[in-house]
Design a protein around this motif. Structure first.
Motif, PDB file in Angstrom:
ATOM      1  N   HIS A   1      70.138  23.163  -5.608  1.00 39.77           N
ATOM      2  CA  HIS A   1      71.093  23.264  -6.725  1.00 39.77           C
ATOM      3  C   HIS A   1      72.533  23.228  -6.211  1.00 39.77           C
ATOM      4  O   HIS A   1      73.343  22.429  -6.684  1.00 39.77           O
ATOM      5  CB  HIS A   1      70.863  24.553  -7.518  1.00 39.77           C
ATOM      6  CG  HIS A   1      71.948  24.836  -8.496  1.00 39.77           C
ATOM      7  ND1 HIS A   1      72.067  24.145  -9.684  1.00 39.77           N
ATOM      8  CD2 HIS A   1      72.992  25.698  -8.456  1.00 39.77           C
ATOM      9  CE1 HIS A   1      73.131  24.580 -10.334  1.00 39.77           C
ATOM     10  NE2 HIS A   1      73.710  25.526  -9.615  1.00 39.77           N
ATOM     11  N   ASN A   2      72.832  24.097  -5.245  1.00 43.06           N
ATOM     12  CA  ASN A   2      74.211  24.237  -4.771  1.00 43.06           C
ATOM     13  C   ASN A   2      74.714  23.037  -3.987  1.00 43.06           C
ATOM     14  O   ASN A   2      75.876  22.664  -4.115  1.00 43.06           O
ATOM     15  CB  ASN A   2      74.354  25.501  -3.921  1.00 43.06           C
ATOM     16  CG  ASN A   2      74.206  26.751  -4.739  1.00 43.06           C
ATOM     17  OD1 ASN A   2      74.573  26.788  -5.908  1.00 43.06           O
ATOM     18  ND2 ASN A   2      73.656  27.784  -4.136  1.00 43.06           N
ATOM     19  N   GLU A   3      73.860  22.451  -3.177  1.00 41.12           N
ATOM     20  CA  GLU A   3      74.319  21.396  -2.268  1.00 41.12           C
ATOM     21  C   GLU A   3      74.053  19.977  -2.758  1.00 41.12           C
ATOM     22  O   GLU A   3      74.733  19.060  -2.345  1.00 41.12           O
ATOM     23  CB  GLU A   3      73.667  21.577  -0.891  1.00 41.12           C
ATOM     24  CG  GLU A   3      73.999  22.893  -0.239  1.00 41.12           C
ATOM     25  CD  GLU A   3      75.490  23.053   0.034  1.00 41.12           C
ATOM     26  OE1 GLU A   3      76.175  22.056   0.310  1.00 41.12           O
ATOM     27  OE2 GLU A   3      75.968  24.205  -0.039  1.00 41.12           O
ATOM     28  N   ALA A   4      73.066  19.795  -3.601  1.00 39.67           N
ATOM     29  CA  ALA A   4      72.718  18.430  -3.995  1.00 39.67           C
ATOM     30  C   ALA A   4      72.900  18.178  -5.489  1.00 39.67           C
ATOM     31  O   ALA A   4      73.625  17.264  -5.875  1.00 39.67           O
ATOM     32  CB  ALA A   4      71.277  18.137  -3.577  1.00 39.67           C
TER      33      ALA A   4
ATOM     34  N   MET B   1      63.078  26.889 -11.614  1.00 41.75           N
ATOM     35  CA  MET B   1      64.528  26.996 -11.696  1.00 41.75           C
ATOM     36  C   MET B   1      64.992  26.093 -12.827  1.00 41.75           C
ATOM     37  O   MET B   1      64.617  24.928 -12.877  1.00 41.75           O
ATOM     38  CB  MET B   1      65.207  26.570 -10.397  1.00 41.75           C
ATOM     39  CG  MET B   1      66.733  26.515 -10.516  1.00 41.75           C
ATOM     40  SD  MET B   1      67.559  26.037  -8.996  1.00 41.75           S
ATOM     41  CE  MET B   1      67.754  27.636  -8.253  1.00 41.75           C
ATOM     42  N   ILE B   2      65.794  26.651 -13.709  1.00 40.00           N
ATOM     43  CA  ILE B   2      66.384  25.872 -14.785  1.00 40.00           C
ATOM     44  C   ILE B   2      67.896  25.997 -14.670  1.00 40.00           C
ATOM     45  O   ILE B   2      68.439  27.101 -14.735  1.00 40.00           O
ATOM     46  CB  ILE B   2      65.887  26.349 -16.161  1.00 40.00           C
ATOM     47  CG1 ILE B   2      64.376  26.126 -16.258  1.00 40.00           C
ATOM     48  CG2 ILE B   2      66.623  25.624 -17.282  1.00 40.00           C
ATOM     49  CD1 ILE B   2      63.746  26.615 -17.531  1.00 40.00           C
TER      50      ILE B   2
ATOM     51  N   ARG C   1      62.416  29.866  -3.287  1.00 37.81           N
ATOM     52  CA  ARG C   1      63.607  30.166  -4.103  1.00 37.81           C
ATOM     53  C   ARG C   1      64.873  29.733  -3.369  1.00 37.81           C
ATOM     54  O   ARG C   1      65.769  29.126  -3.959  1.00 37.81           O
ATOM     55  CB  ARG C   1      63.650  31.647  -4.442  1.00 37.81           C
ATOM     56  CG  ARG C   1      62.614  32.053  -5.450  1.00 37.81           C
ATOM     57  CD  ARG C   1      62.744  33.530  -5.802  1.00 37.81           C
ATOM     58  NE  ARG C   1      61.687  33.925  -6.689  1.00 37.81           N
ATOM     59  CZ  ARG C   1      60.735  34.803  -6.386  1.00 37.81           C
ATOM     60  NH1 ARG C   1      60.725  35.400  -5.207  1.00 37.81           N
ATOM     61  NH2 ARG C   1      59.795  35.094  -7.247  1.00 37.81           N
ATOM     62  N   ALA C   2      64.952  30.044  -2.076  1.00 37.80           N
ATOM     63  CA  ALA C   2      66.114  29.643  -1.278  1.00 37.80           C
ATOM     64  C   ALA C   2      66.235  28.118  -1.226  1.00 37.80           C
ATOM     65  O   ALA C   2      67.341  27.570  -1.313  1.00 37.80           O
ATOM     66  CB  ALA C   2      66.007  30.226   0.130  1.00 37.80           C
TER      67      ALA C   2
ATOM     68  N   LEU D   1      63.476  22.522 -11.897  1.00 42.76           N
ATOM     69  CA  LEU D   1      62.702  22.357 -10.666  1.00 42.76           C
ATOM     70  C   LEU D   1      61.518  23.301 -10.746  1.00 42.76           C
ATOM     71  O   LEU D   1      61.671  24.444 -11.181  1.00 42.76           O
ATOM     72  CB  LEU D   1      63.537  22.733  -9.437  1.00 42.76           C
ATOM     73  CG  LEU D   1      64.698  21.833  -9.055  1.00 42.76           C
ATOM     74  CD1 LEU D   1      65.560  22.506  -7.991  1.00 42.76           C
ATOM     75  CD2 LEU D   1      64.181  20.505  -8.544  1.00 42.76           C
ATOM     76  N   VAL D   2      60.342  22.847 -10.299  1.00 42.66           N
ATOM     77  CA  VAL D   2      59.153  23.695 -10.362  1.00 42.66           C
ATOM     78  C   VAL D   2      58.334  23.540  -9.088  1.00 42.66           C
ATOM     79  O   VAL D   2      58.082  22.434  -8.620  1.00 42.66           O
ATOM     80  CB  VAL D   2      58.257  23.344 -11.571  1.00 42.66           C
ATOM     81  CG1 VAL D   2      57.065  24.289 -11.649  1.00 42.66           C
ATOM     82  CG2 VAL D   2      59.032  23.370 -12.860  1.00 42.66           C
TER      83      VAL D   2
END
Length: 119
Positions: free
Chosen positions: A13-16, A91-92, A6-7, A74-75
């Motif tokens: 998500h946040n950085e790329a 993650m969607i 999850r991290a 992402l899966v």
């Protein structure tokens, strides 16, 4: 181990993915496109060594340029290493969601809304 994946997804998500979207106005068509953009931040596999699944969704039509994508998914296959099972990590658009046995997560949401069980 689940928390590590999850991290990993939140970091991607946040950085790329967010940076890619800000730069190009779309999410990448393939995870390899994102690796070309920020190679140091994009893992090839999850904690268990299974390749991370990525798929862009919601095609944005464009009259004069290449079509883009406004959403992504992402899966991770999770501890059992098999995609499409209850332990998948999904993650969607930056949000971790519960695994679904449906092939199409968005269709499962529409089913909930049509039956009124989303309240």
């Amino acid at each position: 181990h689940l928390a590590a994946v999850r991290a990993q997804f939140y970091h991607m998500h946040n950085e790329a993915l967010t940076r890619y979207y800000a730069e190009f106005g779309t999410y990448p068509q393939e995870l390899s496109d994102l690796r070309d953009f920020v190679p140091e931040m994009i893992p090839v596999a999850d904690y268990w060594g299974t390749p991370i699944g990525y798929s862009p969704t919601s095609l944005i039509a464009s009259k004069n340029s290449t079509p883009g994508y406004s959403n992504y998914q992402l899966v991770s296959a999770g501890p059992d290493g098999v995609m499409g099972t209850a332990d998948d990590i999904r993650m969607i658009d930056g949000v971790i969601v519960n695994a679904s046995t449906d092939d199409d997560w968005f269709s499962s949401i529409l089913k909930l809304k049509s039956t009124g069980t989303d309240r």
